[in-house]
Design a protein around this motif. Structure first.
Motif, PDB file in Angstrom:
ATOM      1  N   GLY A  18      22.857 -71.803 -48.296  1.00 20.57           N
ATOM      2  CA  GLY A  18      21.930 -70.749 -47.910  1.00 20.57           C
ATOM      3  C   GLY A  18      21.161 -70.185 -49.081  1.00 20.57           C
ATOM      4  O   GLY A  18      21.207 -70.688 -50.208  1.00 20.57           O
ATOM      5  N   LEU A  19      20.437 -69.084 -48.781  1.00 16.73           N
ATOM      6  CA  LEU A  19      19.629 -68.448 -49.813  1.00 16.73           C
ATOM      7  C   LEU A  19      20.488 -67.994 -50.982  1.00 16.73           C
ATOM      8  O   LEU A  19      21.616 -67.560 -50.814  1.00 16.73           O
ATOM      9  N   GLY A  20      19.911 -68.052 -52.162  1.00 18.54           N
ATOM     10  CA  GLY A  20      20.634 -67.672 -53.362  1.00 18.54           C
ATOM     11  C   GLY A  20      19.996 -68.250 -54.599  1.00 18.54           C
ATOM     12  O   GLY A  20      20.343 -67.905 -55.718  1.00 18.54           O
ATOM     13  N   CYS A  21      19.029 -69.142 -54.375  1.00 18.42           N
ATOM     14  CA  CYS A  21      18.290 -69.754 -55.483  1.00 18.42           C
ATOM     15  C   CYS A  21      16.825 -69.368 -55.348  1.00 18.42           C
ATOM     16  O   CYS A  21      16.159 -69.745 -54.383  1.00 18.42           O
ATOM     17  N   CYS A  22      16.309 -68.585 -56.293  1.00 17.36           N
ATOM     18  CA  CYS A  22      14.924 -68.113 -56.256  1.00 17.36           C
ATOM     19  C   CYS A  22      14.161 -68.708 -57.428  1.00 17.36           C
ATOM     20  O   CYS A  22      14.543 -68.524 -58.589  1.00 17.36           O
ATOM     21  N   LEU A  23      13.100 -69.427 -57.123  1.00 16.87           N
ATOM     22  CA  LEU A  23      12.254 -70.006 -58.162  1.00 16.87           C
ATOM     23  C   LEU A  23      11.072 -69.076 -58.413  1.00 16.87           C
ATOM     24  O   LEU A  23      10.426 -68.608 -57.474  1.00 16.87           O
ATOM     25  N   THR A  25       7.383 -68.056 -60.764  1.00 11.91           N
ATOM     26  CA  THR A  25       6.189 -68.731 -61.268  1.00 11.91           C
ATOM     27  C   THR A  25       6.390 -69.257 -62.680  1.00 11.91           C
ATOM     28  O   THR A  25       5.754 -70.224 -63.087  1.00 11.91           O
ATOM     29  N   GLU A  26       7.298 -68.618 -63.452  1.00 10.18           N
ATOM     30  CA  GLU A  26       7.576 -69.110 -64.804  1.00 10.18           C
ATOM     31  C   GLU A  26       8.236 -70.486 -64.774  1.00 10.18           C
ATOM     32  O   GLU A  26       8.180 -71.236 -65.747  1.00 10.18           O
ATOM     33  N   GLU A  27       8.849 -70.828 -63.658  1.00 10.57           N
ATOM     34  CA  GLU A  27       9.528 -72.120 -63.528  1.00 10.57           C
ATOM     35  C   GLU A  27       8.673 -73.164 -62.813  1.00 10.57           C
ATOM     36  O   GLU A  27       9.155 -74.228 -62.466  1.00 10.57           O
ATOM     37  N   SER A  28       7.402 -72.855 -62.583  1.00 11.38           N
ATOM     38  CA  SER A  28       6.503 -73.782 -61.899  1.00 11.38           C
ATOM     39  C   SER A  28       5.565 -74.430 -62.908  1.00 11.38           C
ATOM     40  O   SER A  28       5.439 -73.972 -64.049  1.00 11.38           O
ATOM     41  N   VAL A  29       4.926 -75.508 -62.484  1.00 13.31           N
ATOM     42  CA  VAL A  29       3.986 -76.202 -63.362  1.00 13.31           C
ATOM     43  C   VAL A  29       2.746 -75.334 -63.544  1.00 13.31           C
ATOM     44  O   VAL A  29       2.359 -74.563 -62.671  1.00 13.31           O
ATOM     45  N   LYS A  30       2.107 -75.485 -64.703  1.00 14.15           N
ATOM     46  CA  LYS A  30       0.919 -74.692 -65.017  1.00 14.15           C
ATOM     47  C   LYS A  30      -0.350 -75.524 -64.894  1.00 14.15           C
ATOM     48  O   LYS A  30      -1.352 -75.241 -65.530  1.00 14.15           O
TER      49      LYS A  30
END
Length: 271
Positions: A18-23, A25-30
């Protein structure tokens, strides 16, 4: 696995699932991306694609190319201005700008944009509003801020987003003032490969079900579509129409400009 990713709402999720992992914008491609669907059955050659598009796009910071399978290519750029400029020219049958927030398999490659030339209209019915009304049968009209791009001289150009799952519109039967009927022709600028049996852009003549079902017995004169759909090259910079001001208005403007350019006489020095 793809079906499972789409149907997770029907699952009973455990604590670990279930929910518990939040991504964030710092972990996204630029980067900024364009997803492309190549309408061909041939194997794609990545090196050939690079050689073709590098001089066409002239990307300021370069780009990365990735084969994502099923004749689809993902182009990634560091500069958003490069992406906007490339999509604005749209010299190909590509999907819209990929926003990086959707899974690749969710991208639909079902639309492309063409400039459509409306031919054979009487001069009195050539206002832009009339042409846009006519081209609603072709697809979704994209209005332009610069009125000069519409003007082709003896025809009007309209930019249209087209559903490539449908055959191309060859023209439209019009009723003029609910009286006389008139057939107008559509011509498409920079038209890629098209099947002349069924009018689709997604395959060529030899890949058409109509041709295959006939076992190659159909004749060329039985084709429903033809090369008349292809518009000749058009250059917007060549003015087809020039607006001329009224005679006296022009004279007044010239007089004002002449007086404004005359130097002022210097006053004599006072004693």
């Amino acid at each position: 696995m793809e079906d499972l990713a789409q149907s997770w709402t029907r699952l009973s999720l455990s604590e670990r699932e279930g929910l518990g992992c939040c991504l964030t914008t710092e972990e996204s491609v630029k980067s900024f991306s364009i997803a492309a669907n190549f309408l061909t059955k041939r194997a794609l050659n990545i090196e050939a694609i690079v050689r073709t598009f590098t001089p066409l796009w002239r990307a300021r910071t370069g780009f990365k190319i990735q084969n994502i399978g099923d004749h689809k290519i993902l182009f990634s750029f560091d500069d958003k201005e490069d992406v906007d400029r490339i999509l604005g020219s749209e010299l190909w049958s590509f999907d819209k700008h990929y926003d990086n927030d959707r899974p690749l398999q969710d991208i639909k490659y079902d639309r492309t944009t063409f400039w459509v030339q409306v031919r054979s209209l009487p001069m009195r019915y050539m206002p832009i509003e009339a042409e846009e009304k006519i081209c609603n049968a072709v697809g979704k009209v994209i209005k332009q801020s610069d009125s000069q791009v519409y003007d082709g001289g003896n025809f009007i150009r309209v930019k249209v987003s087209i559903d490539i799952t449908l055959p191309l519109c060859q023209g439209r039967l019009l009723s003029l003032n609910n009286d006389k009927q008139l057939w107008v022709m559509f011509k498409y600028e920079r038209l890629p490969n098209i099947c002349y049996w069924c009018g689709h852009l997604t395959h060529d003549d030899r890949g058409c079900d109509i041709w295959i079902e006939s076992e190659g017995t159909l004749r060329n004169d039985q084709k429903e579509f033809g090369s008349s759909l292809r518009a000749p090259p058009f250059v917007v910079s060549k003015k087809k129409t020039i607006m001329v001001s009224g005679y006296f208005s022009t004279r007044k403007m010239n007089n004002k400009a002449r007086h404004a350019s005359q130097p002022m006489e210097e006053e004599p020095p006072t004693q």
